[in-house]
Design an enzyme around this catalytic site. Structure first.
Site, mmCIF file in Angstrom:
data_model
loop_
_atom_site.group_PDB
_atom_site.id
_atom_site.type_symbol
_atom_site.label_atom_id
_atom_site.label_comp_id
_atom_site.label_asym_id
_atom_site.label_seq_id
_atom_site.Cartn_x
_atom_site.Cartn_y
_atom_site.Cartn_z
ATOM 1 N N TRP A 104 69.663 13.924 25.604
ATOM 2 C CA TRP A 104 71.063 14.332 25.777
ATOM 3 C C TRP A 104 71.666 14.825 24.479
ATOM 4 C CZ3 TRP A 104 72.106 15.904 30.236
ATOM 5 C CH2 TRP A 104 71.585 15.273 31.365
ATOM 6 N N ASP A 118 79.336 10.967 23.074
ATOM 7 C CA ASP A 118 78.991 11.085 24.489
ATOM 8 C C ASP A 118 78.600 9.680 24.941
ATOM 9 O OD1 ASP A 118 77.839 11.438 26.968
ATOM 10 O OD2 ASP A 118 76.303 12.865 26.306
ATOM 11 N N LYS A 160 77.911 7.667 36.233
ATOM 12 C CA LYS A 160 76.963 6.594 35.928
ATOM 13 C C LYS A 160 77.598 5.221 35.984
ATOM 14 C CE LYS A 160 73.950 9.842 33.916
ATOM 15 N NZ LYS A 160 74.220 10.961 33.046
HETATM 16 C C1 LIG Z 1 73.954 12.150 32.558
HETATM 17 C C2 LIG Z 1 74.288 12.434 31.156
HETATM 18 C C3 LIG Z 1 74.831 13.668 30.766
HETATM 19 C C4 LIG Z 1 75.050 14.804 31.727
HETATM 20 O O1 LIG Z 1 76.120 14.516 32.546
HETATM 21 P P1 LIG Z 1 76.641 15.580 33.623
HETATM 22 O O2 LIG Z 1 77.902 14.926 34.067
HETATM 23 O O3 LIG Z 1 75.602 15.693 34.658
HETATM 24 O O4 LIG Z 1 76.901 16.853 32.923
HETATM 25 C C5 LIG Z 1 75.155 13.841 29.442
HETATM 26 N N1 LIG Z 1 74.960 12.865 28.538
HETATM 27 C C6 LIG Z 1 74.419 11.676 28.876
HETATM 28 C C7 LIG Z 1 74.216 10.632 27.829
HETATM 29 C C8 LIG Z 1 74.072 11.429 30.195
HETATM 30 O O5 LIG Z 1 73.542 10.248 30.541
#
Ligand SMILES: *Cc1c(COP(=O)(O)O)cnc(C)c1O
Length: 361
Positions: A103, A172, A196
């Protein structure tokens, strides 16, 4: 009786059953309006109440200070990879990125179209099995922010020590959103997709320091401007009403359980149950990541060989434990145990793992 399996999916993922039932119950006729919430105007008073409550709960649950804006933005965490540098970087400024895995690599790759980004620490040489100690991060002059990925969902590692290096952090936090507190004074921006820990897919929640927006870039499309979303309280255009409504429900559920501190402790306990089985298995299960950085959300592990891994996944599925396969890029197994994953389900998996090791070790 509805059938519910133990769903260890990495995202979207299991949500609280009480929330799903509550939403089901009021889905067709929302609060006697004679229509569903998702059929209403986003300017209606019914929707406005839902929207503002979700925003209030997001701030309160995460403990975000008053000098942060709370924004609901479509496009998931992925759009934030681009929006962060678009908004925050001015000509002559750079941003440092900790490359801790898949990521972080994505954030760096997308963001590089919109500003001068550099890798301040790279875990690639060690197969992304750990996070850096703050002292290992190499910042350059004129660095506007340092971007970190607090939990790498695929690699199964988390930051244990936030880097306090005199440069504002951007994080993030998608895969551990509201599963741990944030030391806000170190941050200019915290973002994550909600699918998530906090709801269905369809949007990111962005917490951004107000002071970071006063001289933000305005030469971009309105939708991509944090200051526009902030001015309009995330009602600049039609917001993802269903996702916001669900977010509010999940946050209320979190508050009922005791809030962030309880959720954080639960996460540590649930993760501990699985790592405990792995560590006590005499090497039958192996967690490839640095022990200090073991994720509390995504527990990755290997078995002695791939045939056993396939059998493990198959037998788990027939016992209603699904989505335990590791990401296709790394293989192995992964149990994602986000906020809504009941402790009982983790217990069922832990028992199964012990049993499987006994029979096959
Ligand atoms: C799932 C995830 C993403 C991507 O998220 P989307 O909402 O599908 O764009 C980005 N960063 C991390 C750490 C993730 O787990």
């Amino acid at each position: 009786m509805v059938k519910r399996v133990h769903n260890f999916c990495a995202g979207p993922c299991t949500l609280p059953l009480s929330v799903l039932k509550d939403v089901q119950q009021e889905f067709v006729d929302f609060h006697n309006a004679g229509m569903s919430l998702i059929e209403m105007s986003h300017r209606s008073k019914e929707y406005d109440a839902v929207h503002m409550e979700a925003m209030r709960l997001a701030r309160e649950t995460f403990g975000a200070p008053d000098d942060f804006e709370v924004l609901f933005i479509q496009g998931g965490a992925t759009l934030q990879f681009a929006m962060v540098p678009m908004n925050l970087l001015k000509p002559g400024q750079k941003a440092g990125y900790v490359n801790s895995g898949s990521w972080a690599t994505g954030a760096l790759r997308d963001g590089a179209h919109y500003g001068e980004l550099y890798t301040a620490w790279d875990g690639a040489g060690e197969d992304y099995m750990r996070m850096p100690a703050p002292a290992e991060i190499a910042l350059q002059n004129d660095t506007r922010y340092l971007h970190v990925t607090s939990n790498e969902t695929i690699g199964g590692i988390r930051i244990t020590e936030w880097p306090d290096l005199g440069v504002p952090l951007v994080a993030d936090v998608s895969s551990e959103f509201m599963a741990r507190p944030i030391p806000w004074k170190l941050f200019d921006l915290v973002y994550g997709g909600i699918q998530k820990n906090l709801g269905p897919a369809g949007m990111a929640v962005v917490f951004v320091r107000k002071g970071a927006l006063t001289d933000a870039n305005q030469s971009i499309a309105n939708y991509l401007r944090y200051d526009v979303h902030a001015d309009k309280q995330s009602l600049f255009n039609t917001p993802p009403m269903f996702a916001i409504y669900m977010l509010g429900k999940v946050l209320a559920w979190m508050q009922d359980r005791g809030g962030l501190a309880v959720i954080e402790q639960d996460a540590a306990d649930k993760a501990g149950m699985l790592y405990g089985v792995i560590d006590a298995s005499d090497g039958f299960y192996r967690c490839p990541v640095n022990e200090q950085n073991r994720s509390h959300m995504n527990v990755v592990f290997r078995l002695p060989d791939e045939d056993l891994e396939a059998r493990f996944l198959k037998e788990a599925a027939s016992a209603d434990m699904v989505n335990l396969k590791g990401h296709r890029s790394v293989g192995g197994c992964r149990a994602s145990i986000y906020n809504a994953m009941p402790k009982e389900s983790v217990g069922v998996l832990a028992d199964f793992m012990r049993q499987f090791a006994k029979q096959n070790g």
